[in-house]
Design a protein around this motif. Structure first.
Motif, PDB file in Angstrom:
ATOM      1  N   ARG A 118       0.839  -1.204   0.000  1.00 37.12           N
ATOM      2  CA  ARG A 118       0.000   0.000   0.000  1.00 37.12           C
ATOM      3  C   ARG A 118       0.871   1.251   0.000  1.00 37.12           C
ATOM      4  O   ARG A 118       0.632   2.190  -0.763  1.00 37.12           O
ATOM      5  N   LEU A 119       1.896   1.261   0.829  1.00 38.83           N
ATOM      6  CA  LEU A 119       2.780   2.415   0.911  1.00 38.83           C
ATOM      7  C   LEU A 119       3.612   2.586  -0.355  1.00 38.83           C
ATOM      8  O   LEU A 119       3.807   3.710  -0.836  1.00 38.83           O
ATOM      9  N   LEU A 120       4.102   1.495  -0.911  1.00 39.91           N
ATOM     10  CA  LEU A 120       4.853   1.574  -2.173  1.00 39.91           C
ATOM     11  C   LEU A 120       3.968   2.140  -3.279  1.00 39.91           C
ATOM     12  O   LEU A 120       4.386   3.026  -4.029  1.00 39.91           O
ATOM     13  N   ASP A 121       2.744   1.634  -3.391  1.00 51.20           N
ATOM     14  CA  ASP A 121       1.822   2.111  -4.426  1.00 51.20           C
ATOM     15  C   ASP A 121       1.498   3.592  -4.259  1.00 51.20           C
ATOM     16  O   ASP A 121       1.220   4.287  -5.241  1.00 51.20           O
ATOM     17  N   ALA A 122       1.539   4.080  -3.021  1.00 57.48           N
ATOM     18  CA  ALA A 122       1.255   5.493  -2.739  1.00 57.48           C
ATOM     19  C   ALA A 122       2.483   6.380  -2.954  1.00 57.48           C
ATOM     20  O   ALA A 122       2.417   7.584  -2.703  1.00 57.48           O
ATOM     21  N   GLY A 123       3.599   5.787  -3.403  1.00 59.44           N
ATOM     22  CA  GLY A 123       4.814   6.569  -3.624  1.00 59.44           C
ATOM     23  C   GLY A 123       5.540   6.899  -2.335  1.00 59.44           C
ATOM     24  O   GLY A 123       6.234   7.907  -2.249  1.00 59.44           O
ATOM     25  N   MET A 124       5.412   6.036  -1.338  1.00 56.39           N
ATOM     26  CA  MET A 124       6.019   6.266  -0.027  1.00 56.39           C
ATOM     27  C   MET A 124       6.962   5.117   0.353  1.00 56.39           C
ATOM     28  O   MET A 124       6.765   4.431   1.365  1.00 56.39           O
ATOM     29  N   PRO A 125       8.015   4.898  -0.441  1.00 54.97           N
ATOM     30  CA  PRO A 125       8.900   3.768  -0.159  1.00 54.97           C
ATOM     31  C   PRO A 125       9.662   3.892   1.159  1.00 54.97           C
ATOM     32  O   PRO A 125       9.992   2.877   1.768  1.00 54.97           O
ATOM     33  N   PHE A 126       9.941   5.109   1.610  1.00 55.93           N
ATOM     34  CA  PHE A 126      10.610   5.273   2.910  1.00 55.93           C
ATOM     35  C   PHE A 126       9.748   4.672   4.017  1.00 55.93           C
ATOM     36  O   PHE A 126      10.234   3.972   4.902  1.00 55.93           O
ATOM     37  N   HIS A 127       8.469   4.923   3.954  1.00 58.70           N
ATOM     38  CA  HIS A 127       7.547   4.427   4.964  1.00 58.70           C
ATOM     39  C   HIS A 127       7.380   2.910   4.839  1.00 58.70           C
ATOM     40  O   HIS A 127       7.253   2.216   5.850  1.00 58.70           O
ATOM     41  N   ALA A 128       7.409   2.389   3.602  1.00 60.49           N
ATOM     42  CA  ALA A 128       7.367   0.935   3.399  1.00 60.49           C
ATOM     43  C   ALA A 128       8.604   0.288   4.011  1.00 60.49           C
ATOM     44  O   ALA A 128       8.521  -0.790   4.613  1.00 60.49           O
ATOM     45  N   HIS A 129       9.737   0.952   3.887  1.00 61.35           N
ATOM     46  CA  HIS A 129      10.976   0.414   4.468  1.00 61.35           C
ATOM     47  C   HIS A 129      10.833   0.251   5.981  1.00 61.35           C
ATOM     48  O   HIS A 129      11.320  -0.712   6.564  1.00 61.35           O
ATOM     49  N   GLU A 130      10.127   1.176   6.624  1.00 57.97           N
ATOM     50  CA  GLU A 130       9.935   1.071   8.076  1.00 57.97           C
ATOM     51  C   GLU A 130       9.083  -0.141   8.440  1.00 57.97           C
ATOM     52  O   GLU A 130       9.316  -0.795   9.460  1.00 57.97           O
ATOM     53  N   VAL A 131       8.108  -0.469   7.581  1.00 55.73           N
ATOM     54  CA  VAL A 131       7.277  -1.660   7.811  1.00 55.73           C
ATOM     55  C   VAL A 131       8.139  -2.912   7.673  1.00 55.73           C
ATOM     56  O   VAL A 131       8.075  -3.830   8.499  1.00 55.73           O
ATOM     57  N   PHE A 132       8.981  -2.959   6.630  1.00 58.24           N
ATOM     58  CA  PHE A 132       9.877  -4.107   6.453  1.00 58.24           C
ATOM     59  C   PHE A 132      10.884  -4.201   7.601  1.00 58.24           C
ATOM     60  O   PHE A 132      11.228  -5.296   8.053  1.00 58.24           O
ATOM     61  N   GLU A 133      11.354  -3.061   8.073  1.00 53.78           N
ATOM     62  CA  GLU A 133      12.315  -3.050   9.175  1.00 53.78           C
ATOM     63  C   GLU A 133      11.695  -3.648  10.436  1.00 53.78           C
ATOM     64  O   GLU A 133      12.354  -4.403  11.152  1.00 53.78           O
ATOM     65  N   ASP A 134      10.444  -3.325  10.707  1.00 55.52           N
ATOM     66  CA  ASP A 134       9.765  -3.935  11.854  1.00 55.52           C
ATOM     67  C   ASP A 134       9.738  -5.453  11.713  1.00 55.52           C
ATOM     68  O   ASP A 134       9.957  -6.181  12.684  1.00 55.52           O
ATOM     69  N   ALA A 135       9.462  -5.951  10.494  1.00 55.17           N
ATOM     70  CA  ALA A 135       9.401  -7.403  10.268  1.00 55.17           C
ATOM     71  C   ALA A 135      10.765  -8.040  10.474  1.00 55.17           C
ATOM     72  O   ALA A 135      10.883  -9.124  11.058  1.00 55.17           O
ATOM     73  N   TRP A 136      11.824  -7.374   9.996  1.00 51.63           N
ATOM     74  CA  TRP A 136      13.155  -7.973  10.145  1.00 51.63           C
ATOM     75  C   TRP A 136      13.594  -7.973  11.594  1.00 51.63           C
ATOM     76  O   TRP A 136      14.261  -8.897  12.045  1.00 51.63           O
ATOM     77  N   LYS A 137      13.170  -6.980  12.356  1.00 50.82           N
ATOM     78  CA  LYS A 137      13.581  -6.915  13.763  1.00 50.82           C
ATOM     79  C   LYS A 137      12.737  -7.805  14.674  1.00 50.82           C
ATOM     80  O   LYS A 137      13.216  -8.219  15.720  1.00 50.82           O
ATOM     81  N   SER A 138      11.493  -8.076  14.284  1.00 48.57           N
ATOM     82  CA  SER A 138      10.608  -8.836  15.169  1.00 48.57           C
ATOM     83  C   SER A 138      10.363 -10.269  14.692  1.00 48.57           C
ATOM     84  O   SER A 138       9.861 -11.083  15.464  1.00 48.57           O
ATOM     85  N   GLY A 139      10.721 -10.571  13.453  1.00 45.97           N
ATOM     86  CA  GLY A 139      10.437 -11.892  12.902  1.00 45.97           C
ATOM     87  C   GLY A 139      11.475 -12.928  13.277  1.00 45.97           C
ATOM     88  O   GLY A 139      12.479 -12.636  13.930  1.00 45.97           O
ATOM     89  N   PRO A 140      11.245 -14.148  12.819  1.00 39.84           N
ATOM     90  CA  PRO A 140      12.192 -15.230  13.089  1.00 39.84           C
ATOM     91  C   PRO A 140      13.546 -14.967  12.410  1.00 39.84           C
ATOM     92  O   PRO A 140      13.608 -14.378  11.326  1.00 39.84           O
ATOM     93  N   ASP A 141      14.607 -15.425  13.054  1.00 36.80           N
ATOM     94  CA  ASP A 141      15.951 -15.242  12.503  1.00 36.80           C
ATOM     95  C   ASP A 141      16.056 -15.751  11.068  1.00 36.80           C
ATOM     96  O   ASP A 141      16.746 -15.155  10.249  1.00 36.80           O
ATOM     97  N   ALA A 142      15.372 -16.837  10.767  1.00 35.12           N
ATOM     98  CA  ALA A 142      15.457 -17.447   9.438  1.00 35.12           C
ATOM     99  C   ALA A 142      14.909 -16.543   8.338  1.00 35.12           C
ATOM    100  O   ALA A 142      15.209 -16.761   7.163  1.00 35.12           O
TER     101      ALA A 142
END
Length: 172
Positions: A54-78
């Motif tokens: 949704r954020l990428l489609d809205a032209g907000m890749p910086f904000h999408a990066h923050e969503v991905f960053e949350d996943a990398w920090k909170s998700g499984p190591d694998a």
């Protein structure tokens, strides 16, 4: 507010409270910005992909990066390299849209390598191969645009990648 002081959150950690534009650039205090993504949100992989798209489609890749960053920090190591690679691609698109050709191309390629190394089958329906191809192709165009007479910045919304193959969820 004294702009020489650092903004702090309730726990005293440094947090920039300045408003930001759609590409994550800080604006002056009091300016109208876009709503920032809350930090540290734990989402399911499905929610992460949906919100980031949704954020990428809205032209907000910086904000999408923050969503991905949350996943990398909170998700499984694998899965960390997958989410980190997606965050790097989103930041690469951010830099390209801001006119930083060298930084944008470098991060797009780094993100492509990270998601490709994650392997197959595509996790959560994410099109790892097509995404890596998109990132490398865009990196080449960004570098060419960054050369004298090359044409400048890219439009983040127009260049937004498809995280999953197929039509957009909104039917377009």
């Amino acid at each position: 507010m004294d702009e020489a002081r650092r903004d702090r959150d309730e726990e005293g950690r440094a947090r920039n409270a300045r408003p930001r534009d759609g590409l994550g650039r800080p604006l002056p205090y009091g300016a109208e910005g876009v709503e920032r993504q809350p930090e540290g949100v734990v989402r399911s992989p499905e929610e992460t992909v949906r919100e980031a798209q949704r954020l990428l489609d809205a032209g907000m890749p910086f904000h999408a990066h923050e969503v991905f960053e949350d996943a990398w920090k909170s998700g499984p190591d694998a899965e960390r390299e997958l989410w980190r690679g997606l965050a790097q691609m989103a930041v690469g698109l951010t830099h390209a849209a801001r006119g930083n050709a060298a930084g944008g191309a470098r991060l797009l390629r780094r993100g492509a390598a990270a998601v490709e190394a994650f392997g197959r089958p595509a996790p959560y329906g994410i099109g790892v191969g097509p995404l890596a191809g998109w990132a490398r192709e865009l990196a080449g165009r960004v570098e060419a645009a960054g050369r004298p007479g090359g044409g400048g910045v890219v439009d983040a919304a127009a260049e937004a990648p498809r995280l999953r193959p197929g039509p957009r969820e909104d039917g377009h």
